[in-house]
Enzyme design. Structure first.
Site, PDB file in Angstrom:
ATOM      1  N   LYS A   1       0.860  -1.192   0.000  1.00  0.00           N
ATOM      2  CA  LYS A   1       0.000   0.000   0.000  1.00  0.00           C
ATOM      3  C   LYS A   1       0.892   1.236   0.000  1.00  0.00           C
ATOM      4  O   LYS A   1       1.798   1.346   0.822  1.00  0.00           O
ATOM      5  CB  LYS A   1      -0.922   0.002   1.217  1.00  0.00           C
ATOM      6  CG  LYS A   1      -1.939   1.144   1.175  1.00  0.00           C
ATOM      7  CD  LYS A   1      -2.944   1.065   2.303  1.00  0.00           C
ATOM      8  CE  LYS A   1      -2.447   1.667   3.579  1.00  0.00           C
ATOM      9  NZ  LYS A   1      -2.123   3.099   3.489  1.00  0.00           N
TER      10      LYS A   1
ATOM     11  N   HIS B   1       1.291   5.658  -0.341  1.00  0.00           N
ATOM     12  CA  HIS B   1       0.780   7.036  -0.419  1.00  0.00           C
ATOM     13  C   HIS B   1       1.848   7.737  -1.247  1.00  0.00           C
ATOM     14  O   HIS B   1       2.803   8.296  -0.712  1.00  0.00           O
ATOM     15  CB  HIS B   1       0.709   7.681   0.969  1.00  0.00           C
ATOM     16  CG  HIS B   1      -0.427   7.220   1.816  1.00  0.00           C
ATOM     17  ND1 HIS B   1      -1.747   7.432   1.465  1.00  0.00           N
ATOM     18  CD2 HIS B   1      -0.460   6.589   3.016  1.00  0.00           C
ATOM     19  CE1 HIS B   1      -2.535   6.938   2.425  1.00  0.00           C
ATOM     20  NE2 HIS B   1      -1.782   6.412   3.366  1.00  0.00           N
TER      21      HIS B   1
ATOM     22  N   LYS C   1      -7.617   7.580  -1.600  1.00  0.00           N
ATOM     23  CA  LYS C   1      -8.841   8.118  -0.973  1.00  0.00           C
ATOM     24  C   LYS C   1      -9.443   9.261  -1.781  1.00  0.00           C
ATOM     25  O   LYS C   1      -9.638  10.375  -1.286  1.00  0.00           O
ATOM     26  CB  LYS C   1      -8.565   8.578   0.466  1.00  0.00           C
ATOM     27  CG  LYS C   1      -8.087   7.471   1.384  1.00  0.00           C
ATOM     28  CD  LYS C   1      -8.006   7.940   2.825  1.00  0.00           C
ATOM     29  CE  LYS C   1      -7.517   6.882   3.777  1.00  0.00           C
ATOM     30  NZ  LYS C   1      -6.074   6.564   3.603  1.00  0.00           N
ATOM     31  N   PHE C   2      -9.768   8.980  -3.044  1.00  0.00           N
ATOM     32  CA  PHE C   2     -10.424   9.976  -3.892  1.00  0.00           C
ATOM     33  C   PHE C   2     -11.714  10.429  -3.215  1.00  0.00           C
ATOM     34  O   PHE C   2     -12.382   9.639  -2.538  1.00  0.00           O
ATOM     35  CB  PHE C   2     -10.746   9.367  -5.258  1.00  0.00           C
ATOM     36  CG  PHE C   2      -9.533   9.064  -6.088  1.00  0.00           C
ATOM     37  CD1 PHE C   2      -8.869  10.068  -6.772  1.00  0.00           C
ATOM     38  CD2 PHE C   2      -9.045   7.762  -6.179  1.00  0.00           C
ATOM     39  CE1 PHE C   2      -7.745   9.782  -7.544  1.00  0.00           C
ATOM     40  CE2 PHE C   2      -7.930   7.473  -6.954  1.00  0.00           C
ATOM     41  CZ  PHE C   2      -7.286   8.490  -7.635  1.00  0.00           C
TER      42      PHE C   2
ATOM     43  N   ILE D   1     -15.918  15.005  -7.367  1.00  0.00           N
ATOM     44  CA  ILE D   1     -16.900  14.633  -8.393  1.00  0.00           C
ATOM     45  C   ILE D   1     -16.230  13.740  -9.445  1.00  0.00           C
ATOM     46  O   ILE D   1     -15.004  13.733  -9.582  1.00  0.00           O
ATOM     47  CB  ILE D   1     -17.523  15.882  -9.062  1.00  0.00           C
ATOM     48  CG1 ILE D   1     -16.435  16.715  -9.764  1.00  0.00           C
ATOM     49  CG2 ILE D   1     -18.295  16.710  -8.049  1.00  0.00           C
ATOM     50  CD1 ILE D   1     -16.993  17.760 -10.719  1.00  0.00           C
TER      51      ILE D   1
ATOM     52  N   ASN E   1     -15.828  13.750 -12.710  1.00  0.00           N
ATOM     53  CA  ASN E   1     -14.922  14.307 -13.720  1.00  0.00           C
ATOM     54  C   ASN E   1     -13.544  14.601 -13.139  1.00  0.00           C
ATOM     55  O   ASN E   1     -12.519  14.330 -13.765  1.00  0.00           O
ATOM     56  CB  ASN E   1     -15.533  15.591 -14.297  1.00  0.00           C
ATOM     57  CG  ASN E   1     -14.706  16.143 -15.429  1.00  0.00           C
ATOM     58  OD1 ASN E   1     -14.569  15.518 -16.469  1.00  0.00           O
ATOM     59  ND2 ASN E   1     -14.119  17.322 -15.210  1.00  0.00           N
TER      60      ASN E   1
ATOM     61  N   ARG F   1       3.450   1.128  10.496  1.00  0.00           N
ATOM     62  CA  ARG F   1       4.559   1.348  11.423  1.00  0.00           C
ATOM     63  C   ARG F   1       4.925   0.111  12.234  1.00  0.00           C
ATOM     64  O   ARG F   1       6.087  -0.042  12.628  1.00  0.00           O
ATOM     65  CB  ARG F   1       4.215   2.529  12.355  1.00  0.00           C
ATOM     66  CG  ARG F   1       4.298   3.877  11.648  1.00  0.00           C
ATOM     67  CD  ARG F   1       3.582   4.970  12.408  1.00  0.00           C
ATOM     68  NE  ARG F   1       2.123   4.829  12.324  1.00  0.00           N
ATOM     69  CZ  ARG F   1       1.256   5.629  12.925  1.00  0.00           C
ATOM     70  NH1 ARG F   1       1.690   6.627  13.679  1.00  0.00           N
ATOM     71  NH2 ARG F   1      -0.051   5.450  12.776  1.00  0.00           N
TER      72      ARG F   1
HETATM   73  P1  5BU Z   1      -0.099   2.402  10.562  1.00  0.00           P
HETATM   74  O1  5BU Z   1       1.317   2.868  10.589  1.00  0.00           O
HETATM   75  O2  5BU Z   1      -0.229   0.864  10.616  1.00  0.00           O
HETATM   76  O3  5BU Z   1      -0.967   3.063  11.593  1.00  0.00           O
HETATM   77  O4  5BU Z   1      -0.595   2.873   9.128  1.00  0.00           O
HETATM   78  C1  5BU Z   1      -1.897   2.654   8.663  1.00  0.00           C
HETATM   79  C2  5BU Z   1      -2.032   3.029   7.212  1.00  0.00           C
HETATM   80  O5  5BU Z   1      -3.366   2.779   6.804  1.00  0.00           O
HETATM   81  C3  5BU Z   1      -1.755   4.487   6.901  1.00  0.00           C
HETATM   82  O6  5BU Z   1      -1.153   4.560   5.617  1.00  0.00           O
HETATM   83  C4  5BU Z   1      -3.130   5.131   6.841  1.00  0.00           C
HETATM   84  O7  5BU Z   1      -3.184   6.199   5.908  1.00  0.00           O
HETATM   85  C5  5BU Z   1      -4.000   4.003   6.377  1.00  0.00           C
HETATM   86  N1  5BU Z   1      -5.375   4.033   6.894  1.00  0.00           N
HETATM   87  C6  5BU Z   1      -5.690   3.935   8.229  1.00  0.00           C
HETATM   88  O8  5BU Z   1      -4.807   3.834   9.079  1.00  0.00           O
HETATM   89  N2  5BU Z   1      -6.993   3.938   8.643  1.00  0.00           N
HETATM   90  C7  5BU Z   1      -8.019   4.062   7.780  1.00  0.00           C
HETATM   91  O9  5BU Z   1      -9.192   4.036   8.162  1.00  0.00           O
HETATM   92  C8  5BU Z   1      -7.680   4.160   6.395  1.00  0.00           C
HETATM   93  C9  5BU Z   1      -6.363   4.133   5.979  1.00  0.00           C
HETATM   94 BR1  5BU Z   1      -9.002   4.283   5.144  1.00  0.00          BR
END
Ligand code: 5BU
Length: 275
Positions: free
Chosen positions: A62, A64, A95-96, A99, A101, A243
């Site tokens: 996953k 970002h 996380k779009f 709208i 378009n 983490r």
């Molecule tokens: P962590 O380090 O295990 O706390 O990271 C969790 C990841 O999952 C982190 O990238 C968040 O942006 C993502 N996340 C989340 O923690 N909770 C949610 O509800 C959603 C995404 Br949707």
């Protein structure tokens, strides 16, 4: 037919019509891993090094991608190479939330061109079904899949009750592109506003963040549950750990944590399907 979460990943893969969901289920089965690692670091070199270390233990990475400070398009080539080397799929946690378009442009274009490399992405249902149509116009021809955020892991979040039910309803009416949810539990039993869209055989994947074995939360509202609580008790399909894995320091420790979470997640799944 038993509810999806009581079937094996392999059985579910055979029946799934969406190419991204099918490939994810097959990868989970092949690698005996329902672990997705979230790699939330800001430098390309750290990002690639961590993925190379955890790669053998995961079904999905996953990202970002907008966190990376020294991003350039070659990073995507390196990420693709690692995904082939270690046999995992890619999920950009974008996380779009706009709208149709606008999200179609955000998904296809800009600096990141997410649709060109991310097998799965996600969207908030808040704008209504147009967000799915917009993303599907880009992602469906490429065989991509979409997750809707039906619930969140953070304290005090607003994705509850009627909002969650509307998210499930939107998914049920867009099964060709919506392959599942970000949620904390299974969604089959969530009553949808219009019962006629329920399919007894529905199989939405549930991917669940907020997973940790050593701590219960962080200082900014994150809440953690164990792989067993998430997979065995709540019936979710994929655990998302950030983490708890990459934050552990040396490569050897990161590798050990990845294997630890993989093992826990898989044992919880095996117990679930044998009950
Ligand atoms: P962590 O380090 O295990 O706390 O990271 C969790 C990841 O999952 C982190 O990238 C968040 O942006 C993502 N996340 C989340 O923690 N909770 C949610 O509800 C959603 C995404 Br949707």
């Amino acid at each position: 037919m038993p509810s999806a979460h009581l079937q094996t990943y392999a059985q579910r893969a055979q029946k799934h019509a969406n190419p991204a969901a099918k490939a994810l289920l097959e990868t989970i089965e092949r690698k005996k891993s329902n672990l997705c690692v979230s790699v939330d670091v800001t430098k390309q070199a750290d990002f690639l090094r961590i993925i190379d270390v955890v790669g053998p233990y995961i079904c999905l990475v996953k990202t970002h991608i907008d966190i990376i400070e020294d991003f350039d398009p070659s990073l995507i080539d390196r990420l693709r190479e690692l995904s082939e080397k270690h046999d995992f799929l890619i999920f950009e946690d974008r996380k779009f939330a706009d709208i149709g378009n606008t999200v179609a442009l955000q998904y296809s274009s800009g600096v990141y061109k997410i649709a060109s490399w991310s097998h799965i992405t996600n969207a908030h249902p808040v704008p209504g079904p147009g967000i799915i149509s917009g993303l599907a116009s880009v992602g469906r021809p490429l065989g991509r899949g979409l997750l809707l955020l039906a619930e969140m892991s953070s304290k005090g979040n607003l994705a509850t009750g009627a909002y969650t039910a509307e998210a499930v309803h939107m998914a049920r009416t867009h099964r060709d592109f919506v392959v599942g949810f970000i949620a904390m539990r299974r969604m089959e039993s969530v009553p949808t506003p219009d019962a006629s869209v329920v399919d007894e055989d529905e199989d939405f994947l549930v991917l669940t963040p907020g997973v940790g074995l050593d701590v219960k939360g962080d200082a900014m509202g994150q809440q953690y549950r164990t792989p067993r609580e998430v997979v065995f008790e709540s019936g979710c399909d994929v655990i998302i750990v950030g983490r708890g894995i990459y934050g552990k320091g040396s490569d050897a420790e990161v590798q050990a944590q990845a294997e630890r979470y993989r093992k826990e997640g898989w044992a919880a799944y095996e117990d679930r399907i044998s009950t």
